[in-house]
Design a protein around this motif. Structure first.
Motif, PDB file in Angstrom:
ATOM      1  N   GLY A  81      42.423  41.013  41.898  1.00 16.24           N
ATOM      2  CA  GLY A  81      41.339  40.046  41.980  1.00 16.24           C
ATOM      3  C   GLY A  81      41.367  39.302  43.313  1.00 16.24           C
ATOM      4  O   GLY A  81      41.962  39.764  44.294  1.00 16.24           O
ATOM      5  N   GLU A  82      40.745  38.139  43.299  1.00 18.30           N
ATOM      6  CA  GLU A  82      40.597  37.387  44.547  1.00 18.30           C
ATOM      7  C   GLU A  82      41.727  36.367  44.747  1.00 18.30           C
ATOM      8  O   GLU A  82      42.606  36.553  45.591  1.00 18.30           O
ATOM      9  CB  GLU A  82      39.238  36.685  44.525  1.00 18.30           C
ATOM     10  N   ALA A  83      41.708  35.329  43.945  1.00 22.13           N
ATOM     11  CA  ALA A  83      42.677  34.238  44.094  1.00 22.13           C
ATOM     12  C   ALA A  83      42.714  33.454  42.790  1.00 22.13           C
ATOM     13  O   ALA A  83      41.748  33.485  42.018  1.00 22.13           O
ATOM     14  CB  ALA A  83      42.250  33.320  45.241  1.00 22.13           C
ATOM     15  N   PRO A  84      43.803  32.725  42.530  1.00 19.26           N
ATOM     16  CA  PRO A  84      43.876  31.953  41.287  1.00 19.26           C
ATOM     17  C   PRO A  84      42.864  30.818  41.253  1.00 19.26           C
ATOM     18  O   PRO A  84      42.504  30.271  42.292  1.00 19.26           O
ATOM     19  CB  PRO A  84      45.299  31.365  41.308  1.00 19.26           C
ATOM     20  N   GLY A  85      42.437  30.500  40.036  1.00 16.08           N
ATOM     21  CA  GLY A  85      41.645  29.298  39.801  1.00 16.08           C
ATOM     22  C   GLY A  85      42.555  28.238  39.188  1.00 16.08           C
ATOM     23  O   GLY A  85      43.788  28.377  39.198  1.00 16.08           O
ATOM     24  N   GLU A  88      44.906  29.374  36.311  1.00 17.25           N
ATOM     25  CA  GLU A  88      45.954  30.257  36.832  1.00 17.25           C
ATOM     26  C   GLU A  88      46.997  29.446  37.596  1.00 17.25           C
ATOM     27  O   GLU A  88      48.205  29.669  37.456  1.00 17.25           O
ATOM     28  CB  GLU A  88      45.328  31.322  37.739  1.00 17.25           C
ATOM     29  N   PRO A  94      47.775  35.238  36.428  1.00 17.88           N
ATOM     30  CA  PRO A  94      46.419  35.548  36.893  1.00 17.88           C
ATOM     31  C   PRO A  94      45.460  35.829  35.738  1.00 17.88           C
ATOM     32  O   PRO A  94      45.871  36.292  34.674  1.00 17.88           O
ATOM     33  CB  PRO A  94      46.627  36.830  37.725  1.00 17.88           C
ATOM     34  N   ASN A 122      46.391  39.246  42.315  1.00 13.18           N
ATOM     35  CA  ASN A 122      45.314  38.775  43.188  1.00 13.18           C
ATOM     36  C   ASN A 122      45.632  39.053  44.647  1.00 13.18           C
ATOM     37  O   ASN A 122      46.794  39.230  45.014  1.00 13.18           O
ATOM     38  CB  ASN A 122      45.139  37.262  43.023  1.00 13.18           C
ATOM     39  N   HIS A 196      33.405  41.693  39.957  1.00 18.67           N
ATOM     40  CA  HIS A 196      34.339  40.656  39.504  1.00 18.67           C
ATOM     41  C   HIS A 196      33.828  40.120  38.164  1.00 18.67           C
ATOM     42  O   HIS A 196      32.626  39.887  38.012  1.00 18.67           O
ATOM     43  CB  HIS A 196      34.405  39.532  40.547  1.00 18.67           C
TER      44      HIS A 196
HETATM   45  N1  URA Z   1      39.541  35.012  39.553  1.00 15.26           N
HETATM   46  C1  URA Z   1      40.386  35.774  40.265  1.00 15.26           C
HETATM   47  O1  URA Z   1      39.974  36.500  41.167  1.00 15.26           O
HETATM   48  N2  URA Z   1      41.669  35.753  39.952  1.00 15.26           N
HETATM   49  C2  URA Z   1      42.172  35.022  38.967  1.00 15.26           C
HETATM   50  O2  URA Z   1      43.390  35.066  38.740  1.00 15.26           O
HETATM   51  C3  URA Z   1      41.284  34.213  38.231  1.00 15.26           C
HETATM   52  C4  URA Z   1      39.967  34.221  38.539  1.00 15.26           C
END
Ligand code: URA
Length: 231
Positions: A81-85, A88, A94, A122, A196
């Motif tokens: 994925g992209e990055a934690p929110g 997370e 994640p 991520n 996504h």
């Molecule tokens: N969206 C993401 O790309 N990664 C996550 O861990 C949570 C939301």
């Protein structure tokens, strides 16, 4: 430790050995300009220790937890994925928020087991403020960890969910809408870009041709490919 001393830790002769080189987490360079060579980590655990003390970019200053990954460390499929929110960041895992719940449903719909068949991680391990898209600098700073994760898990299939991971790793500039669902090869690995789940939450229609409908086509292709590779 000075930058020069940090560089000398990565004297290339150390990497000509077949076994991973052991470093104390606190000895591993935290400056993004200093590379983390392939083979640095002998386990996901040691990588996680370093991610949790990492200051290679400014995201390190604000994190609660570095979010490294979850699932089977030997999984045949890796989802990036992209990055934690926020959820997370708080839990250190994640895809545990709404987007994660949808991802679980998508995986389960084709009878894949998220604990067995999948490793989820991520592109960037720390939460960007306000959940903004990670900058190129943040992606570059974090990329060595992801490359090490791919080496350690050694998946048969990589799924890039969203444009950040796709672009960050492969350099692909075309958008997800253009190339989702297509098998491609990257570094000798079979990969596919998919929407996504957060995008699917914003586009709930299930009509033919809608993002959700397309995701259903894509995930069935993934299931079929895994069956083919395992037969
Ligand atoms: N969206 C993401 O790309 N990664 C996550 O861990 C949570 C939301």
């Amino acid at each position: 430790m000075s930058e020069v001393e940090q560089y000398s830790l990565f004297d290339q002769s150390a990497f000509n050995q077949s076994k991973p080189v052991q470093f104390q987490a606190e000895q591993i360079p935290t400056d993004a300009k200093i590379p983390i060579p392939s083979g640095t980590y002998d386990s996901m655990e040691s990588l996680a220790v370093h991610c949790n003390s990492c200051q290679r970019c400014e995201l390190g200053a604000k994190r609660i937890n570095a979010v490294v990954g979850r699932g089977n460390l030997n999984a045949p499929i890796m989802v990036i994925g992209e990055a934690p929110g926020q959820n997370e960041d708080e839990t250190g895992k994640p895809f545990v928020g709404k987007a994660g719940q949808l991802l679980e449903k998508i995986i389960a719909a084709v009878k894949l087991d998220s604990d067995q068949d999948i490793y989820i991680c991520n592109m960037v391990k720390c939460r960007p403020p306000g959940n903004r898209t990670p900058t190129t600098q943040e992606v570059e700073a974090c990329k060595p960890y992801l490359l090490e994760q791919i080496r350690l898990v050694d998946p048969k299939i990589i799924l890039f969910t969203g444009a950040t991971a796709l672009k960050g790793l492969t350099g692909e500039k075309r958008g997800i809408t253009k190339i989702r669902g297509e098998w491609r090869e990257w570094e000798g690995r079979l990969c596919m870009a998919i929407f996504h789940p957060a995008y699917l939450l914003r586009n709930p229609s299930r009509q033919q041709g809608s993002p959700k409908w397309l995701m259903w086509q894509d995930i069935q292709k993934v299931r079929a490919k895994l069956d083919e590779l395992c037969s």
